[in-house]
Design an enzyme around this catalytic site. Structure first.
Site, PDB file in Angstrom:
ATOM      1  CD1 TRP A 140     -21.892 -22.892 -17.233  1.00  0.00           C
ATOM      2  CD2 TRP A 140     -23.846 -22.498 -18.241  1.00  0.00           C
ATOM      3  NE1 TRP A 140     -22.190 -23.992 -17.997  1.00  0.00           N
ATOM      4  CE2 TRP A 140     -23.388 -23.777 -18.626  1.00  0.00           C
ATOM      5  CE3 TRP A 140     -25.060 -22.030 -18.760  1.00  0.00           C
ATOM      6  CZ2 TRP A 140     -24.108 -24.593 -19.496  1.00  0.00           C
ATOM      7  CZ3 TRP A 140     -25.769 -22.847 -19.630  1.00  0.00           C
ATOM      8  CH2 TRP A 140     -25.296 -24.123 -19.983  1.00  0.00           C
ATOM      9  CG  ASP A 151     -17.406 -35.230 -19.542  1.00  0.00           C
ATOM     10  OD1 ASP A 151     -18.122 -34.916 -18.582  1.00  0.00           O
ATOM     11  OD2 ASP A 151     -16.559 -34.448 -20.040  1.00  0.00           O
ATOM     12  CG  ASP A 152     -20.858 -36.484 -14.795  1.00  0.00           C
ATOM     13  OD1 ASP A 152     -20.708 -37.476 -14.080  1.00  0.00           O
ATOM     14  OD2 ASP A 152     -21.517 -35.481 -14.470  1.00  0.00           O
ATOM     15  NE  ARG A 190     -24.372 -30.495 -13.459  1.00  0.00           N
ATOM     16  CZ  ARG A 190     -23.533 -31.291 -14.092  1.00  0.00           C
ATOM     17  NH1 ARG A 190     -22.423 -31.676 -13.527  1.00  0.00           N
ATOM     18  NH2 ARG A 190     -23.790 -31.698 -15.311  1.00  0.00           N
ATOM     19  CG  ASP A 228     -16.407 -30.374 -14.372  1.00  0.00           C
ATOM     20  OD1 ASP A 228     -16.381 -29.161 -14.114  1.00  0.00           O
ATOM     21  OD2 ASP A 228     -17.184 -30.886 -15.200  1.00  0.00           O
ATOM     22  CG  MET A 229     -15.001 -26.988  -8.386  1.00  0.00           C
ATOM     23  SD  MET A 229     -16.311 -25.780  -8.132  1.00  0.00           S
ATOM     24  CE  MET A 229     -15.998 -25.295  -6.477  1.00  0.00           C
ATOM     25  CG  ASN A 230     -19.809 -29.127 -12.807  1.00  0.00           C
ATOM     26  OD1 ASN A 230     -19.575 -28.218 -13.596  1.00  0.00           O
ATOM     27  ND2 ASN A 230     -19.543 -30.373 -13.074  1.00  0.00           N
ATOM     28  CB  CYS A 273     -13.287 -28.486 -16.501  1.00  0.00           C
ATOM     29  SG  CYS A 273     -15.011 -28.372 -16.975  1.00  0.00           S
ATOM     30  CG  ASP A 329     -20.048 -26.454 -19.799  1.00  0.00           C
ATOM     31  OD1 ASP A 329     -18.992 -27.072 -20.018  1.00  0.00           O
ATOM     32  OD2 ASP A 329     -20.685 -26.562 -18.738  1.00  0.00           O
TER      33      ASP A 329
END
Ligand code: GLA
Length: 730
Positions: A199, A366-367, A443, A478-480, A526, A548
């Site tokens: 990451w 964003d988030d 997360r 996104d995918m976290n 992302c 990131d």
């Protein structure tokens, strides 16, 4: 481009402009790999299969068929009949046996290139001529038909491979391992080139020597991953940008993968690539078929650059479908590093106002705009606008942005659900999990089970409803998190091994539907930065957030590794503030712009906190973007010098297709005392043309710029950078 079958010699010849690939049939049964390399035409090359020397083929030596099987260069290897190297295929039968042997049956040469059901793959496009060879093989004992597919385009040296399995028997088959490509060759002291990372430190070029036995690059994280790019190459020793041979494979897939290179007892190498077999099992009922995703193979005998250009052109001409591929994308400002979760409409509009004045065209929220999302522990899955933060919802926000002349882009993480969410409280079964086993938190969130049709429906409608009701120009998808406790309460016990692959198919289905309903949407994929930067996702989005880590210094190595395979127009890159939020490094504002210009370009900062000088620089950068973007987007990329290798400076250039101009980006990563100008040799120019260095007005011959080089004036300070633009004088 041509596919030809020499019936007498039983040899297939596949040629592109610069390469040839030969396949031979031995004993009417065994499909063997003869040759992959520089173009040649002669089908008298069948002796390279070594069938005249021991181990002889079974027709001449059935007494020791195993010796033959363990040495024969297979086009597609199977397990259980004497080839003890890495298999591509392992199939369990209802009786529990796992042995499989393929015999050649027939072939077909097709005009065009068939799609792979549910999977992204390279396509011919409007003007692209394509040809496909299908070699049909069969294991009659288990009723399995295997179709080996090879496709080429008229304008590319790449070779696309995939495999289709059809159960033509009476009983279920259980696919335990289905790889997509295999390449058996003699070793030429090859080394292995891969793009490992982490990451915030994705895709750093790395070489390693081959050892006897098997070495691999793989991901079992549910995504292609930060740690491993689904790419492997074998290169001759001391390969450079322009000399040496390279055989590369790149997987058009976004989930678990495995690429192995095995150096055998006979000093042959087997290079394989496909879906990772760990945890994988697919039930194939009688009459059903299974498509293994596509592998792109590229060969170059002119170093890495030719390989890079082949990938770039292939992806631009035959993989990226977005209509934005050839369009200037709006200059955006993303509020993530500016505000994180701490924002409301007033704060966003204050940023947007100043950004608009500086020339930014789109605000990406964003988030944090939905549910109760004020931190990363809640609300994923509850895709309703938080009106406390955004009174009047997205309609009010877009209306206010419009007044400032700006568009709105928005962040989603559709594949996830927070434990603390209404969605999870209502449907705990919708998360990937194993009943009775604690689900590992990562997360603060879980992954939705995309093998469930109702989950696909929910996810799709959540995103689509937002887009239907507000003017949204761009989505960051996104995918976290990575996959753990892989289980589905939807699939029965026999189908649990299908979950990871079904998940990836679900992601593809969602994005396919989204782009169909919203064809004008600019989509940026992302995954915690660049954790799913792969050709599969590129089929859906023309750009992917690269990392990131927005530090200009770190980005040089990340973008270098990314650009080894992907066009610059796909590499999400933004200017952010210093000290950098990830590494704390301070780099000049100008340099941050130069590095971001080597990608999609945009901002990720709170403009209201910038100094006047930084505002001025920002306006200058945006002007540079408008000037150079068409060249960077459409031109040819040249890696000229790598700070990762020389620890002093980095340099890359982009040359127009007609060679009429070149933009050179030079970053001095470490300043040196009492040093002369740095000599840099350019590449890809017309040797006979004259070029004006726009900044100085000096005129140079193309050949001098390439053979002699330019002299980059000494720069002061670490990470000082310079852009140099040369235009042909006509
Ligand atoms: C990931 C992305 C970031 C940002 C955050 C938001 O880490 O890579 O750019 O969107 O998620 O949570």
């Amino acid at each position: 481009m041509a596919i030809f079958f020499d019936e007498q010699k039983e040899i297939f010849r596949l040629t592109t402009e610069h390469t040839a690939y030969f396949i031979g049939i031995v004993d009417g049964t065994y499909v063997g790999h003869i040759y992959y390399g520089p173009r040649m035409e002669d089908c008298g090359c069948g002796y390279l299969l070594r069938t005249k020397e021991s181990p002889l083929p079974p027709s001449e030596n059935i007494w020791d068929k195993a010796a033959f099987a363990d040495a024969f260069p297979y086009e597609y290897s199977t397990w259980g009949v004497g080839d003890f190297r890495n298999p591509c295929l392992c199939v369990r039968t209802a009786q529990g046996s796992r042995t499989c042997e393929l015999s050649y049956e027939s072939y077909r040469i097709l005009e065009g290139k068939p799609d792979l059901p549910g999977l992204p793959s390279a396509f011919a496009g409007e003007n692209g001529a394509a040809e496909t060879l299908e070699i049909v093989c069969r294991d009659t004992c288990i009723g399995l038909k295997v179709i080996l597919r090879y496709s080429m385009f008229a304008d590319s040296d790449a070779l696309m491979r995939s495999v289709l399995l059809v159960n033509e028997g009476e009983e279920e088959l259980y696919l335990e391992r289905v790889l997509s490509a295999c390449l058996d060759m003699d070793d030429e002291s090859y080394q292995m080139l891969t793009l490992p990372g982490s990451w915030a430190r994705e895709r750093h070029m790395e070489y390693r020597p081959l050892r006897h036995g098997s070495q691999e690059v793989s991901s079992q994280r549910g995504i292609s991953s930060h740690q491993a790019q689904p790419f492997v190459a074998l290169t001759t020793p001391n390969i450079t940008e322009t000399t040496g041979e390279v055989y590369a494979m790149h997987f058009v897939y976004s989930g678990n993968f495995q690429a192995q290179v095995e150096l055998s007892q006979f000093d042959t190498v087997r290079m394989t690539m496909g879906i990772h077999p760990q945890g994988f099992e697919w039930v194939l009922k009688p009459g059903e078929s299974f498509a293994a995703p596509e592998v792109v193979c590229v060969y170059s005998n002119q170093g890495l650059r030719a390989m890079t250009h082949t990938f770039h052109e292939l992806y631009r001409n035959h993989l990226i479908r977005s209509r934005y591929l050839h369009q200037k994308r709006p200059v955006l400002l993303n509020n993530w590093e500016a505000t994180y979760f701490d924002f409301d409409a007033d704060r966003l509009l204050a940023i947007a106002k100043e950004a608009g004045e500086a020339g930014v065209e789109m605000l990406v929220m964003d988030d944090g705009w939905f549910g109760k999302r004020n931190h990363d522990h809640c609300s994923l899955g509850d895709w309703q606008v938080n009106e406390e933060k955004l009174p009047g919802g997205l309609a009010a926000l877009t209306a206010n942005l419009k007044k400032l002349g700006m568009k709105l882009g928005i962040w989603f993480e559709p594949e996830m659900v927070s434990k603390d969410s209404d969605l999870y409280r209502a449907h705990p079964d919708w998360a990937i999990h194993i009943p009775g086993r604690e689900l590992t938190m990562s997360r603060g969130q879980y992954i939705l089970d995309l093998s469930r049709p109702e989950v696909i429906e929910y996810v799709y409608e959540s995103v689509a409803e937002i887009l239907r009701n507000a003017e949204i120009a761009y989505v960051k998808w996104d995918m976290n998190r990575q996959m753990t406790e892989i289980g589905s309460t939807f699939l029965d016990a026999a189908h649990q091994g299908e979950l990871c692959h079904r998940y990836v198919l679900g992601v593809y289905e969602l994005q396919e539907r989204l782009l169909k309903e919203f064809p004008d949407l600019l989509l940026e994929n992302c995954t915690s930065g660049g954790g799913r930067f792969d050709p599969g996702m590129l089929y859906f989005s023309p750009q992917i957030w690269c990392s990131d880590d927005t530090d200009a210094g770190e980005r040089l190595a990340i973008q270098e590794g990314t650009a080894l395979l992907y066009p610059l127009s796909t590499i999400g890159a933004h200017v952010s503030v210093c000290p950098n939020h990830i590494v704390g490094r301070v780099t000049p504002f100008e340099t941050r712009g130069y590095v971001a210009l080597g990608g999609t370009f945009g901002y990720e900062l709170d403009i209201t906190k910038l100094s006047e000088e930084e505002h001025r620089l920002m306006r200058e950068q945006i002007a540079l973007y408008h000037t150079y973007q068409p060249l960077i987007r459409e031109g040819d990329y040249y890696r000229i010098a790598s700070a990762r290798e020389n620890h002093q400076y980095d340099c890359f250039s982009v040359v127009a297709k007609d060679r009429s101009e070149v933009l050179v980006t030079f970053i001095q990563t470490a300043a040196r005392a009492n040093y002369h100008s740095r000599k840099i040799r350019l590449a890809g120019l017309n040797p006979r043309a004259a070029y004006r260095w726009q900044e100085t007005g000096e005129i140079y011959a193309g050949e001098t710029l390439m053979m002699g080089g330019i002299l980059v004036p000494p720069l002061m300070g670490d990470y000082a950078g310079r852009l140099m633009h040369f235009v042909e004088v006509r």
